[in-house]
Design a protein around this motif. Structure first.
Motif, PDB file in Angstrom:
ATOM      1  N   ALA A 228       0.825  -1.206   0.000  1.00  8.39           N
ATOM      2  CA  ALA A 228       0.000   0.000   0.000  1.00  8.39           C
ATOM      3  C   ALA A 228       0.861   1.259   0.000  1.00  8.39           C
ATOM      4  O   ALA A 228       0.594   2.197  -0.753  1.00  8.39           O
ATOM      5  CB  ALA A 228      -0.934  -0.007   1.211  1.00  8.39           C
ATOM      6  N   ILE A 229       1.902   1.272   0.814  1.00  5.80           N
ATOM      7  CA  ILE A 229       2.777   2.448   0.879  1.00  5.80           C
ATOM      8  C   ILE A 229       3.414   2.718  -0.484  1.00  5.80           C
ATOM      9  O   ILE A 229       3.432   3.857  -0.960  1.00  5.80           O
ATOM     10  CB  ILE A 229       3.848   2.269   1.975  1.00  5.80           C
ATOM     11  N   GLY A 230       3.932   1.677  -1.123  1.00  9.11           N
ATOM     12  CA  GLY A 230       4.558   1.853  -2.425  1.00  9.11           C
ATOM     13  C   GLY A 230       3.595   2.394  -3.465  1.00  9.11           C
ATOM     14  O   GLY A 230       3.931   3.310  -4.230  1.00  9.11           O
ATOM     15  N   LEU A 231       2.379   1.867  -3.492  1.00  5.86           N
ATOM     16  CA  LEU A 231       1.418   2.318  -4.487  1.00  5.86           C
ATOM     17  C   LEU A 231       0.842   3.691  -4.149  1.00  5.86           C
ATOM     18  O   LEU A 231       0.482   4.447  -5.055  1.00  5.86           O
ATOM     19  CB  LEU A 231       0.321   1.278  -4.662  1.00  5.86           C
ATOM     20  N   ILE A 232       0.773   4.036  -2.879  1.00  2.52           N
ATOM     21  CA  ILE A 232       0.346   5.393  -2.500  1.00  2.52           C
ATOM     22  C   ILE A 232       1.362   6.415  -3.009  1.00  2.52           C
ATOM     23  O   ILE A 232       0.994   7.442  -3.576  1.00  2.52           O
ATOM     24  CB  ILE A 232       0.147   5.511  -0.975  1.00  2.52           C
ATOM     25  N   ILE A 233       2.640   6.125  -2.809  1.00  2.00           N
ATOM     26  CA  ILE A 233       3.691   7.037  -3.274  1.00  2.00           C
ATOM     27  C   ILE A 233       3.577   7.247  -4.777  1.00  2.00           C
ATOM     28  O   ILE A 233       3.579   8.378  -5.270  1.00  2.00           O
ATOM     29  CB  ILE A 233       5.083   6.500  -2.890  1.00  2.00           C
ATOM     30  N   ASN A 234       3.450   6.162  -5.511  1.00  2.00           N
ATOM     31  CA  ASN A 234       3.358   6.256  -6.963  1.00  2.00           C
ATOM     32  C   ASN A 234       2.073   6.955  -7.393  1.00  2.00           C
ATOM     33  O   ASN A 234       2.087   7.793  -8.297  1.00  2.00           O
ATOM     34  CB  ASN A 234       3.453   4.867  -7.580  1.00  2.00           C
ATOM     35  N   SER A 235       0.967   6.642  -6.756  1.00  2.00           N
ATOM     36  CA  SER A 235      -0.322   7.229  -7.126  1.00  2.00           C
ATOM     37  C   SER A 235      -0.382   8.717  -6.814  1.00  2.00           C
ATOM     38  O   SER A 235      -1.052   9.475  -7.526  1.00  2.00           O
ATOM     39  CB  SER A 235      -1.454   6.501  -6.410  1.00  2.00           C
ATOM     40  N   MET A 236       0.285   9.146  -5.764  1.00  2.00           N
ATOM     41  CA  MET A 236       0.322  10.574  -5.463  1.00  2.00           C
ATOM     42  C   MET A 236       1.065  11.328  -6.561  1.00  2.00           C
ATOM     43  O   MET A 236       0.657  12.420  -6.949  1.00  2.00           O
ATOM     44  CB  MET A 236       0.962  10.817  -4.096  1.00  2.00           C
TER      45      MET A 236
END
Length: 84
Positions: free
Chosen positions: A44-52
């Protein structure tokens, strides 16, 4: 160079999500144990960073929810038990 780290975070997020699901399917981890929840939190953290970075709001919402669920599960399952 910053774009590299953002892309890497996204790909690691995908990897951790898929690894968690694969290990669960192969019965190498259990859904009520710490390793499964940690893999999901990291994903989740990795995809949040990318999605932001990409302004993908739907992905941010679903991954923040997934992150909160994972953190809640970790806190619920691994907090010290109070005995009276």
């Amino acid at each position: 160079m910053a774009l590299f780290w953002i892309e890497l975070a996204g790909w690691l997020g995908v990897f951790f999500y898929l690894l968690a699901y694969l290990l669960l399917t192969l019965r190498l981890v259990r859904a009520d144990r710490l390793p499964f929840h940690l893999l999901n939190v990291l994903g989740a953290i990795g995809l949040i960073i990318n999605s932001m970075h990409t302004h993908d709001h739907q992905s941010i919402v679903v991954n923040v929810a997934w992150l909160l669920i994972g953190l809640w599960a970790i806190c619920r399952n691994y907090r010290p038990v109070q005995r009276f």
